[in-house]
Design a protein around this motif. Structure first.
Motif, PDB file in Angstrom:
ATOM      1  N   SER A  75      13.141 -25.822  28.128  1.00  0.00           N
ATOM      2  CA  SER A  75      14.166 -26.904  28.468  1.00  0.00           C
ATOM      3  C   SER A  75      13.752 -27.492  29.683  1.00  0.00           C
ATOM      4  O   SER A  75      13.623 -28.746  30.018  1.00  0.00           O
ATOM      5  CB  SER A  75      15.654 -26.463  28.471  1.00  0.00           C
ATOM      6  N   TYR A  76      13.347 -26.882  30.704  1.00  0.00           N
ATOM      7  CA  TYR A  76      13.002 -27.108  32.145  1.00  0.00           C
ATOM      8  C   TYR A  76      11.466 -28.133  31.943  1.00  0.00           C
ATOM      9  O   TYR A  76      11.550 -28.989  32.666  1.00  0.00           O
ATOM     10  CB  TYR A  76      12.831 -25.984  33.091  1.00  0.00           C
ATOM     11  N   MET A  77      10.708 -27.704  31.170  1.00  0.00           N
ATOM     12  CA  MET A  77       9.656 -28.416  30.705  1.00  0.00           C
ATOM     13  C   MET A  77       9.820 -29.693  29.854  1.00  0.00           C
ATOM     14  O   MET A  77       8.902 -30.213  29.347  1.00  0.00           O
ATOM     15  CB  MET A  77       8.605 -27.503  30.185  1.00  0.00           C
ATOM     16  N   GLY A  78      11.158 -29.997  29.312  1.00  0.00           N
ATOM     17  CA  GLY A  78      11.335 -31.245  28.532  1.00  0.00           C
ATOM     18  C   GLY A  78      11.126 -30.861  27.067  1.00  0.00           C
ATOM     19  O   GLY A  78      10.848 -31.497  26.269  1.00  0.00           O
ATOM     20  N   ILE A  79      10.926 -29.425  26.477  1.00  0.00           N
ATOM     21  CA  ILE A  79      10.821 -29.041  25.371  1.00  0.00           C
ATOM     22  C   ILE A  79      11.806 -28.649  24.548  1.00  0.00           C
ATOM     23  O   ILE A  79      12.667 -28.031  25.039  1.00  0.00           O
ATOM     24  CB  ILE A  79       9.733 -27.885  25.298  1.00  0.00           C
ATOM     25  N   LYS A  80      12.004 -28.837  23.193  1.00  0.00           N
ATOM     26  CA  LYS A  80      13.174 -28.780  22.516  1.00  0.00           C
ATOM     27  C   LYS A  80      12.985 -27.635  21.480  1.00  0.00           C
ATOM     28  O   LYS A  80      13.828 -27.693  20.392  1.00  0.00           O
ATOM     29  CB  LYS A  80      13.951 -29.842  22.095  1.00  0.00           C
ATOM     30  N   TRP A  81      12.168 -26.761  21.480  1.00  0.00           N
ATOM     31  CA  TRP A  81      11.977 -25.600  20.279  1.00  0.00           C
ATOM     32  C   TRP A  81      13.352 -24.841  20.110  1.00  0.00           C
ATOM     33  O   TRP A  81      13.848 -24.660  19.028  1.00  0.00           O
ATOM     34  CB  TRP A  81      10.969 -24.724  20.757  1.00  0.00           C
ATOM     35  N   ASP A  82      13.721 -24.271  21.015  1.00  0.00           N
ATOM     36  CA  ASP A  82      14.893 -23.606  21.184  1.00  0.00           C
ATOM     37  C   ASP A  82      16.060 -23.876  21.953  1.00  0.00           C
ATOM     38  O   ASP A  82      16.574 -23.444  22.973  1.00  0.00           O
ATOM     39  CB  ASP A  82      14.788 -22.034  21.728  1.00  0.00           C
ATOM     40  N   TYR A  83      16.533 -25.278  21.561  1.00  0.00           N
ATOM     41  CA  TYR A  83      17.204 -26.131  22.531  1.00  0.00           C
ATOM     42  C   TYR A  83      18.856 -25.695  22.613  1.00  0.00           C
ATOM     43  O   TYR A  83      19.549 -26.206  23.432  1.00  0.00           O
ATOM     44  CB  TYR A  83      17.159 -27.605  21.917  1.00  0.00           C
ATOM     45  N   ASP A  84      19.116 -24.771  21.609  1.00  0.00           N
ATOM     46  CA  ASP A  84      20.441 -24.185  21.343  1.00  0.00           C
ATOM     47  C   ASP A  84      20.581 -22.655  21.947  1.00  0.00           C
ATOM     48  O   ASP A  84      21.660 -22.204  21.585  1.00  0.00           O
ATOM     49  CB  ASP A  84      20.783 -24.262  19.747  1.00  0.00           C
ATOM     50  N   LYS A  85      19.728 -22.443  22.779  1.00  0.00           N
ATOM     51  CA  LYS A  85      19.655 -21.035  23.142  1.00  0.00           C
ATOM     52  C   LYS A  85      19.687 -20.843  24.816  1.00  0.00           C
ATOM     53  O   LYS A  85      19.216 -21.797  25.383  1.00  0.00           O
ATOM     54  CB  LYS A  85      18.573 -20.161  22.518  1.00  0.00           C
ATOM     55  N   TRP A  86      20.068 -19.715  25.299  1.00  0.00           N
ATOM     56  CA  TRP A  86      19.891 -19.501  26.904  1.00  0.00           C
ATOM     57  C   TRP A  86      18.706 -18.578  26.953  1.00  0.00           C
ATOM     58  O   TRP A  86      17.845 -18.735  27.873  1.00  0.00           O
ATOM     59  CB  TRP A  86      21.330 -18.663  27.342  1.00  0.00           C
ATOM     60  N   GLY A  87      18.425 -17.361  26.165  1.00  0.00           N
ATOM     61  CA  GLY A  87      17.538 -16.425  26.390  1.00  0.00           C
ATOM     62  C   GLY A  87      18.072 -15.144  26.473  1.00  0.00           C
ATOM     63  O   GLY A  87      19.453 -14.995  26.469  1.00  0.00           O
ATOM     64  N   ASP A  88      17.234 -13.928  26.557  1.00  0.00           N
ATOM     65  CA  ASP A  88      17.617 -12.717  26.675  1.00  0.00           C
ATOM     66  C   ASP A  88      17.348 -12.367  27.873  1.00  0.00           C
ATOM     67  O   ASP A  88      16.316 -12.061  28.430  1.00  0.00           O
ATOM     68  CB  ASP A  88      16.894 -11.833  25.579  1.00  0.00           C
ATOM     69  N   PHE A  89      18.376 -11.651  28.620  1.00  0.00           N
ATOM     70  CA  PHE A  89      18.462 -11.411  29.929  1.00  0.00           C
ATOM     71  C   PHE A  89      18.784  -9.930  30.208  1.00  0.00           C
ATOM     72  O   PHE A  89      19.186  -9.149  31.062  1.00  0.00           O
ATOM     73  CB  PHE A  89      19.100 -12.147  30.985  1.00  0.00           C
ATOM     74  N   SER A  90      18.173  -9.100  28.902  1.00  0.00           N
ATOM     75  CA  SER A  90      18.778  -7.714  29.214  1.00  0.00           C
ATOM     76  C   SER A  90      17.781  -6.881  29.699  1.00  0.00           C
ATOM     77  O   SER A  90      16.454  -7.130  29.572  1.00  0.00           O
ATOM     78  CB  SER A  90      19.096  -7.168  27.630  1.00  0.00           C
ATOM     79  N   ASP A  91      17.812  -5.268  29.868  1.00  0.00           N
ATOM     80  CA  ASP A  91      16.995  -4.561  30.434  1.00  0.00           C
ATOM     81  C   ASP A  91      15.704  -4.473  29.231  1.00  0.00           C
ATOM     82  O   ASP A  91      14.568  -4.012  29.417  1.00  0.00           O
ATOM     83  CB  ASP A  91      17.485  -3.179  30.736  1.00  0.00           C
ATOM     84  N   ALA A  92      16.359  -4.301  27.735  1.00  0.00           N
ATOM     85  CA  ALA A  92      15.340  -3.920  26.850  1.00  0.00           C
ATOM     86  C   ALA A  92      14.332  -5.174  26.791  1.00  0.00           C
ATOM     87  O   ALA A  92      13.215  -5.115  26.886  1.00  0.00           O
ATOM     88  CB  ALA A  92      16.177  -3.997  25.424  1.00  0.00           C
ATOM     89  N   ASN A  93      14.546  -6.527  27.125  1.00  0.00           N
ATOM     90  CA  ASN A  93      13.696  -7.598  27.068  1.00  0.00           C
ATOM     91  C   ASN A  93      13.027  -7.473  28.389  1.00  0.00           C
ATOM     92  O   ASN A  93      11.706  -7.850  28.273  1.00  0.00           O
ATOM     93  CB  ASN A  93      14.544  -8.786  27.157  1.00  0.00           C
TER      94      ASN A  93
END
Length: 621
Positions: A75-93
């Motif tokens: 999204s910061y780069m202006g791309i909308k591939w996963d426009y409905d998501k935040w991301g994974d910020f877990s230790d597993a990731n």
């Protein structure tokens, strides 16, 4: 000016946390035309034959993988591939990220560099340095505060939605609502990370929690959270963006109803749980302010200095460089005092600059509008003179905006946001006009040059637009380079004939003094166990900045250990290299050539910057 020593080896360099939320530094993709498609494989489709082709394919694959794993970076780069998501910020990731970096570092070492050209060798070197820095940082993964009062998830969610998530059609609006519905799950991960750090004893000071809880409460004020005349910050943004889409009233009404439901069912409980968790942790945090109070605090702080300065300077050396430069700048300020015929001590002059109303605009809509208008005017005049000093100039436009009301009380006095890759979002210089007594007019000129043109906008937008280098190289993080450039351009403005008003020139020195004092107080807080109050008093005694400015600054340095040291260390190195080039080239020295050399490869550590400039000097001879 004191010169630097001991440039660090790549293996000891530091990295950003895998949980850092400034996703704009991630590698970008090309455009937003195919909004929902997964990344195309065009860059890696052909089987590479030469070592150069193999290297390019390796870089492209890394870039593509990173983008797939980071919806916010997209999204910061202006791309909308996963426009409905935040991301994974877990230790597993984070564990997956570490394994990926280790694998990449091994593969990077297997290329035959003897077959690569100089540009490819530089790119590979930067790539390896970046990985080593990040792996070194991962050793201290849980030492980074997952929440602090300066910039964390409680303000990132609304600021990201407002400034990054564009709505051009119903699909984009649905993605916005989906992100609202996922805030609770996102904050559950944040709370889990808070608890990991709580067990380790890694928590910011107690006063930081009060500010976080207040800022978080501000986000969930207004409709639909409570019956008030005004909408909440997020809802107001959503409605405003919908109005510009051309959707029918019925379509908009349905979307607004869904957004209200998401705000009440996900956002509100997420913030309530986060505030509750912060309130509990506030009672448990260790006494004191610096990272010395944390487990392995000294090792962590040295790692922070390595990361932000790209040197091996230790805390005592950084502290002394700060003291030496404070003395130098104080002496230059006394020369300004003579120009304006001020009688009294330097501290008397500080009080005059701090308190005289002629240096501040009114705390009103008119005063703020006047500040914004004049800041834009400084940038316009500077932009007209750029061709005399720069060959490389950015295509991306830049705008000046006020920091939004919901975060202005806790945000810094000014900062810059990069443009999107596709040109849909301009570069933005944000001015924080919450407290007009913290934004003196005599600093306005230098501040505009630093955050705007020829400062961060020149460096970041140009890097983003460079041809012939891999995408990762345009966005890699070397803070001493980026912030050193910003501070360097403040003085460059004087070389270009600006700062005609001696008070404005004093403002330039005041801002440089501020960065020199940062070296003193940052190391004082985190290594020498200075209290918050002692560090604040040092700034009050040694700078003309108002007390409120000093308080906010020290609180920022406490939240972000080591970051404040990058500015002056980077600027000193750039000035040192320019002095060397001018001395060796004499009449052959050219500002355009020097600046293009600094900017042409994107961000680099100070070691590689020195090599690049030395090569340019040799070629110019």
């Amino acid at each position: 000016m004191k010169r630097l020593v001991k440039i660090s080896t790549p293996a000891k360099l530091f990295a950003v946390s895998s949980l850092v939320i400034a996703m704009a530094a991630c590698s970008p993709a090309s455009n937003t035309e195919n909004k929902n498609a997964q990344p195309a494989q065009t860059e890696t489709a052909k089987a590479p034959k030469t070592e150069s082709e193999r290297l390019a394919a390796f870089f492209a694959e890394s870039r593509e993988t990173d983008l797939k794993r980071s919806p916010m970076a997209q999204s910061y780069m202006g791309i909308k591939w996963d426009y409905d998501k935040w991301g994974d910020f877990s230790d597993a990731n984070a564990d997956e990220t570490r394994t990926l970096m280790e694998t990449r570092l091994k593969k990077a070492s297997e290329f035959d560099v003897s077959t690569l050209n100089d540009s490819e060798k530089l790119s590979l070197n930067i790539y390896q340095i970046d990985l080593k820095r990040k792996l070194a940082n991962d050793e201290f993964r849980h030492h980074t505060y997952i929440m602090d009062q300066f910039s964390a998830w409680h303000t990132t969610v609304p600021s990201f939605l407002i400034n990054i998530h564009r709505i051009e059609n119903e699909e984009d609006a649905r993605a916005y609502i989906s992100r609202l519905n996922k805030v609770e799950a996102l904050f559950d991960q944040v709370i889990a990370q808070l608890r990991v750090r709580e067990k380790l004893g890694v928590m910011p000071p107690a006063w930081s929690y009060d500010q976080m809880m207040q800022a978080a409460a501000n986000v969930v004020k207004g409709n639909p959270f409570s019956e008030r005349p005004e909408d909440s910050t997020i809802l107001a943004d959503f409605k405003q963006k919908l109005d510009a889409t051309g959707l029918s009233n019925a379509e908009k009404s349905g979307l607004i109803a869904d957004a209200n439901a998401a705000l009440l069912s996900s956002v509100k409980p997420a913030y309530e749980k986060l505030i509750q968790e912060l309130g509990k942790q506030r009672l448990l945090t260790p006494e004191g302010d610096g990272v010395w109070r944390l487990p392995n605090g000294s090792e962590w702080y040295q790692n922070r200095l390595n990361w932000f300065t790209t040197t091996e300077l230790n805390a005592q050396e950084v502290h002394q460089i700060g003291l030496d430069n404070v003395t130098r700048i104080h002496n230059q300020m006394r020369e300004i005092m003579k120009q304006v015929k001020f009688e009294g001590s330097l501290q008397d002059f500080f009080l005059f600059m701090r308190n005289d109303d002629q240096f501040y605009y009114a705390d009103s809509d008119e005063g703020r509008e006047r500040y914004m208008t004049e800041a834009k005017d400084f940038i316009d005049k500077m932009e007209a003179k750029l061709p005399e000093y720069f060959g490389l100039t950015p295509k991306a436009r830049m705008v000046v905006k006020r920091v939004e009301a919901f975060r202005e009380q806790s945000a810094g006095k000014a900062f810059y946001q990069s443009p999107s890759k596709d040109g849909s979002r301009p570069g933005t210089y944000y001015a924080n006009l919450f407290d007009m007594r913290s934004m003196p007019t005599y600093q306005m000129e230098a501040l505009a040059y630093h955050e705007g043109i020829p400062g961060h906008h020149m460096q970041r937008a140009i890097a983003q637009e460079l041809d012939g280098i891999p995408e990762f190289q345009k966005y890699v993080s070397f803070t001493a380079y980026t912030e050193g450039w910003g501070l360097y351009t403040e003085e460059l403005g004087k070389d270009m004939g600006f700062y005609a008003d001696p008070y404005s020139d004093f403002g330039r020195l005041a801002m440089e003094l501020w960065r020199a004092c940062r070296l003193v107080v940052d190391t004082g807080i985190h290594e020498m166990q200075w209290s918050r109050e002692k560090a604040i008093q040092y700034l009050i005694d040694n700078t003309p900045n108002p007390e409120a400015d000093s308080v906010k600054a020290i609180e920022r340095y406490i939240a972000m250990p080591g970051q404040a040291t990058a500015y002056m260390i980077g600027k000193i190195k750039i000035m040192e290299l320019r002095d060397k080039a001018q001395a060796e080239l004499g009449d052959k020295f050219d500002y355009r050539g020097f600046h293009d050399t600094v900017l042409k490869d994107g961000p680099v550590p100070l070691t590689l910057l020195e090599e690049n400039v030395n090569n340019w000097i040799a070629a110019s001879k």
